[in-house]
Design an enzyme around this catalytic site. Sequence first.
Site, short mmCIF file in Angstrom:
data_model
loop_
_atom_site.label_atom_id
_atom_site.label_comp_id
_atom_site.label_asym_id
_atom_site.label_seq_id
_atom_site.Cartn_x
_atom_site.Cartn_y
_atom_site.Cartn_z
N ASN A 1 -2.58 -3.37 4.75
CA ASN A 1 -2.28 -1.58 5.20
C ASN A 1 -3.47 -1.51 6.31
O ASN A 1 -4.54 -1.28 5.92
CB ASN A 1 -2.33 -1.04 4.07
CG ASN A 1 -2.25 0.39 4.59
OD1 ASN A 1 -1.77 0.72 5.74
ND2 ASN A 1 -2.76 1.30 3.54
N TRP A 2 -3.02 -1.56 7.44
CA TRP A 2 -4.04 -1.59 8.60
C TRP A 2 -4.53 0.15 8.60
O TRP A 2 -5.55 0.35 9.27
CB TRP A 2 -3.70 -2.02 9.87
CG TRP A 2 -3.51 -3.45 10.09
CD1 TRP A 2 -3.74 -4.44 9.05
CD2 TRP A 2 -3.29 -3.99 11.48
NE1 TRP A 2 -3.34 -5.56 9.77
CE2 TRP A 2 -3.17 -5.47 11.02
CE3 TRP A 2 -3.03 -3.53 12.68
CZ2 TRP A 2 -3.08 -6.34 12.04
CZ3 TRP A 2 -2.83 -4.66 13.60
CH2 TRP A 2 -2.65 -5.94 13.27
N LYS A 3 -3.69 1.01 7.98
CA LYS A 3 -4.05 2.34 8.31
C LYS A 3 -4.08 2.59 9.65
O LYS A 3 -3.46 1.97 10.53
CB LYS A 3 -5.39 2.68 7.58
CG LYS A 3 -5.51 2.28 6.00
CD LYS A 3 -6.35 2.93 5.21
CE LYS A 3 -6.78 2.11 3.89
NZ LYS A 3 -7.07 2.98 2.97
N HIS B 1 2.21 6.35 -0.14
CA HIS B 1 0.57 5.78 -0.11
C HIS B 1 -0.08 7.03 -0.77
O HIS B 1 0.21 8.29 -0.11
CB HIS B 1 0.17 5.28 1.02
CG HIS B 1 -1.37 4.69 1.16
ND1 HIS B 1 -2.51 5.51 0.96
CD2 HIS B 1 -1.76 3.45 1.07
CE1 HIS B 1 -3.43 4.63 0.86
NE2 HIS B 1 -2.90 3.22 0.91
N GLU C 1 -2.85 8.21 0.39
CA GLU C 1 -3.40 9.10 1.59
C GLU C 1 -2.15 10.11 2.15
O GLU C 1 -2.23 11.30 2.63
CB GLU C 1 -3.81 8.42 2.69
CG GLU C 1 -5.29 7.43 2.19
CD GLU C 1 -5.58 6.38 2.92
OE1 GLU C 1 -4.82 5.90 3.97
OE2 GLU C 1 -6.51 5.73 2.18
N GLU D 1 -1.83 1.55 -6.94
CA GLU D 1 -3.15 1.83 -6.24
C GLU D 1 -3.83 2.86 -6.96
O GLU D 1 -3.61 4.18 -6.51
CB GLU D 1 -2.96 2.05 -4.95
CG GLU D 1 -2.15 0.86 -4.16
CD GLU D 1 -2.52 0.96 -2.62
OE1 GLU D 1 -2.94 0.10 -2.35
OE2 GLU D 1 -2.07 1.98 -1.98
N GLY E 1 -10.36 2.68 -0.71
CA GLY E 1 -11.31 2.62 0.29
C GLY E 1 -12.88 3.11 -0.49
O GLY E 1 -13.48 3.48 0.41
N SER F 1 -9.61 -1.23 -3.04
CA SER F 1 -10.90 -2.15 -2.76
C SER F 1 -10.83 -3.75 -3.13
O SER F 1 -11.80 -4.38 -3.67
CB SER F 1 -12.13 -1.34 -3.43
OG SER F 1 -12.05 -0.12 -2.76
N GLY G 1 -6.32 -2.66 2.04
CA GLY G 1 -6.55 -1.97 3.13
C GLY G 1 -7.65 -2.48 3.95
O GLY G 1 -7.49 -3.55 4.64
N GLY G 2 -8.78 -1.89 3.73
CA GLY G 2 -9.89 -2.36 4.66
C GLY G 2 -9.99 -3.84 4.76
O GLY G 2 -10.41 -4.20 6.22
C1 PEP Z 1 -4.76 0.83 0.79
O1 PEP Z 1 -4.93 1.37 1.88
O2 PEP Z 1 -3.69 0.62 0.36
C2 PEP Z 1 -6.06 0.32 -0.09
C3 PEP Z 1 -5.90 -0.35 -1.02
O3 PEP Z 1 -7.22 0.49 0.83
P1 PEP Z 1 -8.56 -0.30 0.44
O4 PEP Z 1 -8.17 -1.81 0.20
O5 PEP Z 1 -9.53 -0.27 1.54
O6 PEP Z 1 -9.05 0.24 -0.95
#
Ligand code: PEP
Length: 251
Positions: free
Chosen positions: A9-11, A95, A97, A167, A173, A212, A233-234
Amino acid sequence: MRQRLVAGNWKMFGNSARNQLLLEGVAGQAASIGQVSCAVCVPFPYLHQARSILAESGVGWGAQNVSQRTEGAFTGEVSVSMLADFGCRYVIVGHSERRSLFCEGDQLVAVKARAVLEQQMTPIVCIGESLDEREGGMTEAVVSRQLGAVIEEIGTAGLHKSVVAYEPVWAIGTGKTATPEQAQAVHAYLRNVVSEQDADVARDLTMLYGGSVKAANAAALFAMEDIDGGLIGGASLDLNEFMSICKAAVR
Ligand code: PEP
């Protein structure tokens, strides 16, 4: 059959030049990873770029959100048929966010999941509790309510064609990952909830963990019985990290 899947997930990150390097790298390396499907969910403007680089690679691509409406005067929205037009295989819905920053509730998330299925794409349905909810002993109540709303809308037949991503909000994040045991406990609980309605769907359901995940902790998480891969994500913005995470999902 449960699928092993790692989806990035590039956000709201990226630009054409950086994406090109990342996408070419993923396309070049993913073919050598057996048994695990890899995908990237990119910002809308880069779907064309993702398609042109990933088309022959076996790596799937998709979006991070979609409108629940089919078409019309909805300035700024993007419909499921537009995503299908760009060859998307996956669409992330719900998600955390989007739930917290854009006020998306359980019902809206469920309707979006249905819209995605209607275009023969796969919704990646995100659910998860906040820190307060976990500390208040509400984790199971929250995730079963979130998943229940989706099942109510699409039925277990629709869930069969979907992917669920657990999640925990406190892990997204933040650098704070759920332990493999914490994540497994929620995944097993959710599989059991689904099993009460349809044991075959529960057995086949692909459930990702997100929050994470990095190369350093992926293998321990993905070794858990009910964790079938990750939503990343990141770490999905770093080619080496992302490919190591994909490889960690091989059983
Ligand atoms: C996400 O955005 O779905 C996510 C899990 O982010 P991160 O891996 O950065 O915690």
